[in-house]
Design an enzyme around this catalytic site. Structure first.
Site, short mmCIF file in Angstrom:
data_model
loop_
_atom_site.label_atom_id
_atom_site.label_comp_id
_atom_site.label_asym_id
_atom_site.label_seq_id
_atom_site.Cartn_x
_atom_site.Cartn_y
_atom_site.Cartn_z
N ARG A 1 -39.17 6.33 47.23
CA ARG A 1 -37.94 5.64 47.66
C ARG A 1 -37.83 5.73 49.19
O ARG A 1 -38.66 6.36 49.86
CB ARG A 1 -36.71 6.25 46.98
CG ARG A 1 -36.40 7.63 47.50
CD ARG A 1 -35.21 8.26 46.80
NE ARG A 1 -34.76 9.42 47.54
CZ ARG A 1 -33.96 10.36 47.06
NH1 ARG A 1 -33.53 10.27 45.82
NH2 ARG A 1 -33.59 11.37 47.81
N ASP B 1 -45.14 11.61 45.09
CA ASP B 1 -43.74 12.06 45.12
C ASP B 1 -43.51 13.01 43.95
O ASP B 1 -44.34 13.10 43.03
CB ASP B 1 -42.79 10.84 45.03
CG ASP B 1 -41.44 11.09 45.70
OD1 ASP B 1 -40.73 12.01 45.28
OD2 ASP B 1 -41.10 10.36 46.64
N ASP C 1 -45.91 17.59 44.74
CA ASP C 1 -44.90 18.42 45.42
C ASP C 1 -45.58 18.92 46.69
O ASP C 1 -46.55 19.70 46.62
CB ASP C 1 -44.49 19.59 44.52
CG ASP C 1 -43.46 20.49 45.19
OD1 ASP C 1 -43.34 20.46 46.44
OD2 ASP C 1 -42.78 21.24 44.48
N VAL C 2 -45.09 18.50 47.84
CA VAL C 2 -45.80 18.78 49.10
C VAL C 2 -45.83 20.26 49.46
O VAL C 2 -46.56 20.66 50.37
CB VAL C 2 -45.20 17.98 50.29
CG1 VAL C 2 -45.41 16.49 50.11
CG2 VAL C 2 -43.74 18.33 50.54
N ASN D 1 -44.44 11.98 54.95
CA ASN D 1 -43.09 11.41 55.01
C ASN D 1 -42.06 12.20 54.21
O ASN D 1 -40.87 12.15 54.54
CB ASN D 1 -43.16 9.96 54.49
CG ASN D 1 -41.81 9.41 54.14
OD1 ASN D 1 -41.03 9.03 55.02
ND2 ASN D 1 -41.48 9.39 52.84
N TYR E 1 -33.31 22.01 58.95
CA TYR E 1 -33.88 20.66 59.11
C TYR E 1 -34.34 20.45 60.54
O TYR E 1 -35.46 20.00 60.80
CB TYR E 1 -32.81 19.64 58.71
CG TYR E 1 -33.28 18.20 58.70
CD1 TYR E 1 -33.92 17.67 57.58
CD2 TYR E 1 -33.07 17.37 59.80
CE1 TYR E 1 -34.33 16.35 57.56
CE2 TYR E 1 -33.48 16.04 59.78
CZ TYR E 1 -34.11 15.53 58.65
OH TYR E 1 -34.52 14.23 58.64
N VAL F 1 -31.42 6.19 59.51
CA VAL F 1 -31.98 5.09 58.72
C VAL F 1 -31.29 5.09 57.36
O VAL F 1 -31.09 6.15 56.76
CB VAL F 1 -33.52 5.27 58.55
CG1 VAL F 1 -34.10 4.11 57.77
CG2 VAL F 1 -34.20 5.41 59.91
P1 NAD Z 1 -35.34 9.77 50.99
O1 NAD Z 1 -34.55 10.90 50.45
O2 NAD Z 1 -34.94 8.40 50.66
O3 NAD Z 1 -36.87 9.94 50.63
C1 NAD Z 1 -37.52 11.17 50.71
C2 NAD Z 1 -38.55 11.24 49.60
O4 NAD Z 1 -39.19 12.53 49.69
C3 NAD Z 1 -37.93 11.14 48.20
O5 NAD Z 1 -38.61 10.18 47.44
C4 NAD Z 1 -38.09 12.53 47.64
O6 NAD Z 1 -38.27 12.57 46.23
C5 NAD Z 1 -39.35 12.99 48.36
N1 NAD Z 1 -39.49 14.44 48.32
C6 NAD Z 1 -38.52 15.38 48.49
N2 NAD Z 1 -39.04 16.60 48.30
C7 NAD Z 1 -40.36 16.42 48.02
C8 NAD Z 1 -41.43 17.31 47.73
N3 NAD Z 1 -41.25 18.64 47.66
N4 NAD Z 1 -42.65 16.79 47.49
C9 NAD Z 1 -42.83 15.44 47.54
N5 NAD Z 1 -41.87 14.56 47.77
C10 NAD Z 1 -40.65 15.05 48.02
O7 NAD Z 1 -35.34 9.99 52.58
P2 NAD Z 1 -35.88 9.11 53.80
O8 NAD Z 1 -34.75 8.87 54.69
O9 NAD Z 1 -36.71 7.98 53.32
O10 NAD Z 1 -36.79 10.20 54.51
C11 NAD Z 1 -38.16 10.03 54.79
C12 NAD Z 1 -38.51 10.92 55.96
O11 NAD Z 1 -37.83 10.46 57.12
C13 NAD Z 1 -38.09 12.38 55.79
O12 NAD Z 1 -39.08 13.22 56.33
C14 NAD Z 1 -36.82 12.47 56.59
O13 NAD Z 1 -36.55 13.78 57.04
C15 NAD Z 1 -37.15 11.53 57.73
N6 NAD Z 1 -36.01 11.03 58.48
C16 NAD Z 1 -35.06 10.30 57.86
C17 NAD Z 1 -33.99 9.82 58.60
C18 NAD Z 1 -32.88 9.01 57.99
O14 NAD Z 1 -31.87 8.78 58.67
N7 NAD Z 1 -33.03 8.51 56.77
C19 NAD Z 1 -33.92 10.08 59.96
C20 NAD Z 1 -34.92 10.83 60.56
C21 NAD Z 1 -35.98 11.28 59.80
#
Ligand code: NAD
Length: 251
Positions: free
Chosen positions: A16, A37, A60-61, A87, A152, A185
């Site tokens: 997602r 994921d 699971d990362v 990601n 974080y 985002v």
């Molecule tokens: P999101 O929550 O929509 O997606 C994150 C995904 O990571 C999910 O599908 C979740 O199931 C998966 N995940 C969580 N723990 C996991 C694990 N242990 N192993 C494998 N997968 C796992 O979030 P997003 O906004 O799409 O975030 C993507 C990346 O961007 C992240 O690293 C986040 O920190 C970074 N980020 C997001 C934003 C924002 O505003 N959305 C801003 C800066 C950075």
């Protein structure tokens, strides 16, 4: 002709949000994508929708063995591995004084240790082909602090360090390592963070006046995955609507 024709990518956290957008963009540009994921149902559904150029692998990362298995399954299914997008990430708000060691380590393990394990897992196969692009996802909280995000923010600062060291060590193996630095985002991560604020109202203050879209981060990932960025390594690419540009005053 696609910008990623004949390339194979593994994207962690791809079920997602930004990872999903990256999987869609990569397939559109001709790549084959391992959607990895912990969300099995969402990941399977996305891979099914993307068709024969995508496959879902549970990952699971934080788990070394699952990384080995996911990389092996990707190579087995698509014949190689050229691109890794580290990601996957989680976010929880909690003040330092209220954060237990377990709370802290949960976030460090996913957002920081997961990136280290992912980089290490793909090195042998990328080095063997002398070709690879590793894209690590940090955050603007990895360039400045944000109260309430001690774990974080710490992890996202570390991601920039991981990329720098990776770039230094792996350039001679033909592997580039770069960092994407997203600002806000619109994804489930932000929507479920439990922040008591009007998110879209807050983003109106930015130079671009709005929150970012997952596809705008995916576009940057396509650039870094492709040969268009062939001279970029150890670099940071910010997509934040101007969040880190500076402060403004009433004039
Ligand atoms: P999101 O929550 O929509 O997606 C994150 C995904 O990571 C999910 O599908 C979740 O199931 C998966 N995940 C969580 N723990 C996991 C694990 N242990 N192993 C494998 N997968 C796992 O979030 P997003 O906004 O799409 O975030 C993507 C990346 O961007 C992240 O690293 C986040 O920190 C970074 N980020 C997001 C934003 C924002 O505003 N959305 C801003 C800066 C950075």
């Amino acid at each position: 002709m696609g910008r990623l024709d004949d390339r194979v990518a593994l994207i962690s956290g791809a079920a997602r949000g930004q990872g999903e957008a990256e999987a869609r963009a990569f397939v559109d540009e001709g790549a084959s994508v391992a959607v990895a994921d912990i969300l099995d149902d969402e990941g399977e559904a996305l891979a099914g929708e993307l068709g024969e150029h995508a496959a879902f692998f549970h990952l699971d990362v934080t788990d070394e063995e699952q990384w080995s298995a996911a990389v092996a399954a990707t190579v087995d299914r698509f014949g190689g591995l050229d691109i890794l997008v580290n990601n996957a990430g989680i976010l929880r708000f909690s003040a330092i004084r209220d954060t237990s060691l377990d709370d802290y380590m949960r976030i460090i393990n996913v957002n920081q240790v997961g990136v280290f394990l992912g980089m290490r897992a793909v090195i042998p196969t990328m080095a063997e082909r002398h070709r690879g692009s590793i894209i690590n996802v940090s955050s603007t909280e990895g360039m400045a602090g944000l109260a309430g995000l001690v774990a974080y923010s710490s992890a996202k600062w570390a991601v920039r360090g991981l990329s720098k060291v990776g770039a230094m060590e792996l350039g001679s193996d033909g592997i580039r390592v770069n960092t994407i630095v997203p600002g806000g985002v619109e994804t489930p991560l932000v929507q479920s963070a439990g922040i008591d604020m009007d998110i879209s109202g807050w983003f109106k203050q930015l130079p671009l006046g709005r929150i970012g879209k997952p596809a705008e981060i995916a576009a940057l990932a396509v650039f870094l995955a492709s040969d268009e960025s062939s001279y970029c390594t150890g670099a940071e690419f910010v997509a934040d609507g101007g969040l880190t540009a500076g402060f403004s005053v009433d004039m």
